[in-house]
Design a protein around this motif. Structure first.
Motif, short mmCIF file in Angstrom:
data_model
loop_
_atom_site.label_atom_id
_atom_site.label_comp_id
_atom_site.label_asym_id
_atom_site.label_seq_id
_atom_site.Cartn_x
_atom_site.Cartn_y
_atom_site.Cartn_z
N ALA A 84 58.14 16.33 40.02
CA ALA A 84 58.79 17.13 41.06
C ALA A 84 57.80 18.04 41.79
O ALA A 84 58.18 18.79 42.68
CB ALA A 84 59.90 17.99 40.45
N SER A 85 56.52 17.94 41.42
CA SER A 85 55.49 18.79 42.02
C SER A 85 55.25 18.42 43.48
O SER A 85 55.51 17.30 43.92
CB SER A 85 54.19 18.65 41.22
N ASP A 86 54.70 19.37 44.24
CA ASP A 86 54.29 19.10 45.62
C ASP A 86 52.92 18.43 45.68
O ASP A 86 52.52 17.93 46.73
CB ASP A 86 54.24 20.41 46.43
N ASP A 87 52.21 18.45 44.55
CA ASP A 87 50.87 17.87 44.48
C ASP A 87 50.99 16.36 44.28
O ASP A 87 51.47 15.89 43.25
CB ASP A 87 50.11 18.51 43.31
N ILE A 88 50.52 15.58 45.27
CA ILE A 88 50.67 14.14 45.21
C ILE A 88 49.91 13.55 44.02
O ILE A 88 50.36 12.59 43.38
CB ILE A 88 50.23 13.48 46.54
N HIS A 125 45.97 33.27 46.37
CA HIS A 125 46.45 32.38 47.43
C HIS A 125 46.26 33.00 48.82
O HIS A 125 45.83 32.33 49.76
CB HIS A 125 47.93 32.07 47.21
N ASN A 181 54.22 6.98 50.33
CA ASN A 181 52.86 7.03 49.79
C ASN A 181 52.59 5.78 48.95
O ASN A 181 53.32 5.49 48.01
CB ASN A 181 52.68 8.29 48.93
N ARG A 218 51.96 13.95 40.90
CA ARG A 218 53.08 13.01 40.88
C ARG A 218 52.62 11.61 40.49
O ARG A 218 53.25 10.94 39.67
CB ARG A 218 53.76 12.98 42.25
N ASP A 226 58.64 4.57 48.47
CA ASP A 226 58.05 5.83 48.91
C ASP A 226 57.04 5.58 50.03
O ASP A 226 56.43 4.52 50.11
CB ASP A 226 57.36 6.52 47.73
#
Length: 736
Positions: free
Chosen positions: A519-523, A136, A565, A526, A563
């Motif tokens: 619950a992931s940050d990756d859209i 990272h 998105n 989700r 939402d």
């Protein structure tokens, strides 16, 4: 490293010691003082380190070679070079070149810049040949460095070198463009760049309101920009290396860029043939490298040029590319690296295009790829096999599986050919558990394509138990997220109502894992998790609905319906739609969500600017209309729903309008007295206009915003006529 005296001799020794030697590269990378010394030599070598027999220029050349040698293959080395500002050093040195400086120095600096920039770009991605994994911290620093490379001031340093008299320098800069341009922002920056002289010419030659490409037919903008114009000129040289570099650069600039691609398909004032014709002629070059690079370039131009006009692909040109691909894949003497390039060229040619996938299937290309994948994949799983396999074979297996997935995505006949006749499933199965991330990802992607066929799920996937093996990968929390996402896409198919695996997956922990991913940050993750729940609810029984909603929870579903998105909204509304597929399901929804909240969700969905959201909302509303009288009255009790329905009917496409009209039909059929409320909302008038078929766009009342496109709306017009017939011929007393 113990080198402290910088001489031409010691630098050559150092360069030779690190080539092909990872341990030596690592040792050099960890010698921070020496790295900084090399970087400073590129800028301006200190006389205290100069051998009396070696010139400053020779030391700068050899320093550039050493840095280029350690740029690839070691994260530690690349981080050290980034920290030492090696990228800036190369650019600084090139910006201060004098006319009397030797050509070899300029070429070495340009090459060093290209190699270092390529290594940085490979970390940032996306990778041009398969998946790669980087730490990272390195990726974060590489992103900053790559952004710096494409700043305007930096472009002003290296892009003019395309016009340098030295072909070696031209080649290095063209290669730099081909390997570093991987995003739209960087692509546009290079395409739009002009040298200072042409910038002033362009601005003086037009009036303020004119676009620069309108001024004259020889405008660089008309020819894809100054850079593209020079690259096309290189194609007409006799230098094979220069042709190959130019083709690769044009390929990167034309990728998904309609403007550049379209200019390459037209004749230019100073050329006999359109640039694309020149590219296609080079697919017949004596050099295989040029053939393959020209094929990839042609593939990107053809696909980008047809991107806004589906079905408009130039098939005669595409066949030239397919011919090269078939020849390389059939050859037993071609290198593995060339076959890898060929697979990715094929991938870029056919990706997401149903007709081209069919074309390469019918011409035997797919069969060649499948047979190649099987040939290089032993079905016996041993640790020795995985440890002893060359990296090139791993990359080729990843490439073959990736392109098989792309070709198999749309057509059931192709999928059955791959699964039944060519028997690819065992190859996919053994690849699923491979230690190489790229191979696992490609295997998951391939299985996703095959799992779109009902018959393959019920036979090959169930019988081989490969579906449950994929599920085990999907559940691994320490799996690479890209592999997890590819597996998730396959799971979405395996939980459909026609899949025998649905109950088994639900029993063995599917929903808890989906909630983790939600619950992931990756859209994308989700959206995929919600899509899997949506499919699990399709034609489901009450027990399955309750199980899913116990995990998802009604308050969370309501939040997702609102939402920010639209992709999340689409999946949430589709979940509501699938929950309410029958009367028992409609009851379940009304028992679980209060009416005001539900009404607001429906209105929000109908008013969405996203057509998929409005479509699923309309279908959900149609399901409610098939419910009880009380549930139907709920619609009329909320006037904002009726008005939203009316607005949606006038603006939406046919597949959204049809369920809305069906909803109205059910409501009227149940209670004809509702016709007055429909009249007041303007719905009856809209239905009448929909029936006035004129083969074009119907304009509604003056000042209105209604735009009913009836040219593709015959089904909606037919349904509208049914509603009007019911309104005109029903007796109110008969329906009470």
């Amino acid at each position: 490293m113990t080198v402290r005296t910088i001489t031409t001799s010691t630098l050559k020794t150092l360069k030779n010691s690190v080539i092909g030697n990872p341990a030596a590269k690592l040792a050099l990378a960890q010698d921070t003082a020496l790295i900084h010394l090399l970087v400073n030599c590129i800028k301006h070598p200190s006389t205290s380190y100069v051998d009396t027999q070696g010139s400053h220029d020779d030391i700068r050349i050899e320093s550039a070679h050493v840095i280029a040698s350690i740029s690839y293959g070691s994260e530690v080395a690349l981080i050290s070079l980034i920290h030492a500002n090696a990228l800036h050093a190369f650019l600084f040195a090139l910006s201060n070149m004098k006319p009397h400086d030797p050509v070899q120095l300029k070429s070495a600096l340009a090459r060093g810049l290209r190699v270092l920039s390529t290594a940085i770009t490979e970390v940032v991605g996306p990778s041009q040949l398969g998946l790669r994994t980087w730490c990272h911290d390195l990726r974060s620093e590489a992103k900053v460095a790559l952004s710096y490379l494409f700043e305007f001031d930096c472009l002003n340093i290296f892009l003019p070198l395309l016009a340098d008299p030295s072909s070696q320098t031209n080649i290095a800069i063209a290669q730099l463009i081909s390997t570093t341009v991987r995003s739209d922002a960087h692509r546009n920056a290079v395409i739009e760049w002009l040298p200072p002289a042409e910038r002033s010419k362009e601005s003086k030659g037009r009036r303020g309101w004119e676009k620069k490409e309108m001024v004259n037919s020889s405008s660089p903008a008309r020819q894809g920009g100054w850079v593209v114009r020079l690259l096309v000129n290189f194609l007409q040289k006799k230098d094979i290396k220069l042709q190959e570099a130019a083709l690769s650069a044009i390929s990167s600039l034309a990728m998904e860029n309609t403007v550049v691609a379209s200019t390459l398909t037209r004749a230019w004032p100073d050329t006999v043939d359109p640039p694309l014709s020149i590219v296609l002629n080079l697919t017949k070059s004596r050099s295989t490298d040029v053939q393959l690079t020209a094929s990839l370039c042609a593939a990107h131009v053809l696909r980008a040029n047809a991107s806004h006009h589906p079905g408009s692909i130039d098939y005669s040109a595409a066949l030239n590319v397919i011919h090269v691909i078939n020849r390389v894949l059939s050859s037993s003497s071609e290198t593995i690296q060339n076959k890898i390039k060929t697979c990715y060229t094929l991938y870029h040619l056919v990706k997401d295009d149903r007709d081209l996938c069919r074309e390469v299937y019918e011409r035997g290309t797919l069969e060649k790829v499948v047979l190649l994948a099987k040939h290089i994949t032993p079905l016996e799983r041993t640790s020795e096999w995985e440890e002893d396999e060359p990296e090139s074979i791993l990359a080729l297996r990843e490439a073959t599986l990736t392109v098989i997935a792309a070709i198999s995505l749309f057509d059931n006949n192709i999928r059955r050919e791959v699964a039944d006749d060519l028997q690819i499933v065992p190859t996919i199965q053994v690849s699923l558990s491979h230690k190489n991330i790229g191979i696992r990802h490609a295997a998951c992607t391939c299985l996703r394509a095959l799992s779109r066929a009902v018959s393959i799920i019920r036979t090959n996937i169930v019988d081989s138990k490969i579906g449950m093996e994929l599920f085990a990968i999907f559940k691994k929390e320490d799996e690479d997220p890209r592999v997890t996402y590819a597996a998730l896409n396959t799971i979405c198919n395996l939980v459909n109502d026609f899949s025998p695996l649905r109950p088994k997956l639900l029993d063995q922990g599917l929903l808890p894992r989906l909630m983790q991913l939600l619950a992931s940050d990756d859209i994308n993750m989700r959206v995929g998790a919600l899509w899997a729940m949506r499919n699990a609810l399709r034609k489901s029984d009450p027990s399955t609905r309750q199980t899913v909603m116990t995990h998802l929870c009604w308050p969370r579903l309501v939040m997702l319906c609102n939402d920010s998105n639209t992709e999340i909204q689409e999946q949430a509304m589709s979940i509501l739609r699938n929950l309410a597929e029958d009367e028992e399901g409609v009851d379940y929804v009304f028992e679980s969500i209060d009416k005001e909240t539900l009404a607001n969700c429906i209105t929000s969905g109908l008013e969405s600017s996203n057509e998929d959201v409005t479509h699923h909302t309309a279908c959900f509303l149609a399901n409610i209309a098939n419910g009880s009288r009380e549930q139907q009255d709920f619609i009329f009790a909320h006037a904002h729903i009726i008005h939203a329905m009316h607005d949606c009917m006038t603006d939406a496409k046919s597949d959204t309008r049809c369920p809305l009209i069906s909803c109205i039909f059910s409501l009227i059929q149940s209670n004809i007295r509702r016709k007055h409320e429909l009249n007041e909302a303007g719905i009856t008038s809209t239905l009448r206009h929909m029936c006035d078929w004129t083969g074009g766009v119907i304009s509604m009342s003056p000042g209105g915003h209604h735009r009913i496109h009836v040219d593709d709306d015959k089904e909606a017009a037919k349904l509208a006529r049914s509603v009007l017939d019911l309104l005109e011929h029903s007796n109110i007393g008969d329906l009470l």
